[in-house]
Scaffold this active site. Sequence first.
Site, short mmCIF file in Angstrom:
data_model
loop_
_atom_site.label_atom_id
_atom_site.label_comp_id
_atom_site.label_asym_id
_atom_site.label_seq_id
_atom_site.Cartn_x
_atom_site.Cartn_y
_atom_site.Cartn_z
CB SER A 3 40.71 35.97 43.40
OG SER A 3 41.21 35.72 44.68
CG ASP A 43 44.73 36.82 43.60
OD1 ASP A 43 44.01 37.11 42.63
OD2 ASP A 43 44.32 36.77 44.77
#
Length: 295
Positions: free
Chosen positions: A45, A170
């Site tokens: 991320s 993610d």
Amino acid sequence: MSTDPTAADAALVIEGGAMRGSHSAGFVVTLIDAGIRLPWVAGISSGATNASNYITRDVWRAHASFTTFAQEPEFGGWRTFVRRKGIFNAEFIYQQSGLPDNVLPFDWQSYVESPDEWKIGAFDATTGETIYWGRDDMKTLPDLLTRVQASASMPVLMPPVKLDGHLYVDGALGTSGGIALDAAQADGFDKFVVVLTQPRSYVKTPEGKDWFFKTYYRRYPAVAEAMRTRATRYNRTREELFELEKAGKAYVFAPEIEPVSNGERRLPVLEASYRAGYDQAQRELPAIRDFLGLA
């Protein structure tokens, strides 16, 4: 070839957390300024953004990525969310801004010339697998930018990324809960410098919205299940890290202050977070050098 002092036996692992990465950016800049090179880096991320800036040794971009960049009108908000571009405007943040002559150009030439290896983590929405991409998967700038975007595509708040016939969200949903310790271990490391975005006392609690995620991701049940169980995996990885720290195998850099929210955009708040990370890293620099055998 870099002449920086190298700690080849240690891996650098950088946690994500959206704008909490502003604190981590202060650590990244400290390492760059100190000329400390760890030639293997992993990020998930926003940790992938910090990792990429560390590899290119780009102090300006490391700072701007989590401070002034957030002031760009196209950075995101409810306006981009309702247009299905995400609360963070992924198309702008990852596909456009990093191109040459744009607002946050990525130093591709320095990346190509760097010998450092790195991994970016993402979550396959269809199979439920944790995926780590390396240099062989990122031979062009668009390859790199797309994978950083995939790693940072927060469920619900940002659109998933379709790549090579797969759909990714993610990497924080993966096996490690968002801290790529598993990637470093898989590549043979047993010594780690780990940058966290939550204080040492933090314990993640379950989202508590199972019904919503099951409905929202009815076509991708692996995402809903990963959302339900992420807290367990995340807390387990942190516990392992602190055990490694006690054994002298890990240096853990965790915020001493209350971190900013992951959606924070106010420049004074982000600058203060960055400065807190930088100042803390400066204070800890002698201990970091000692841990890496560079004192």
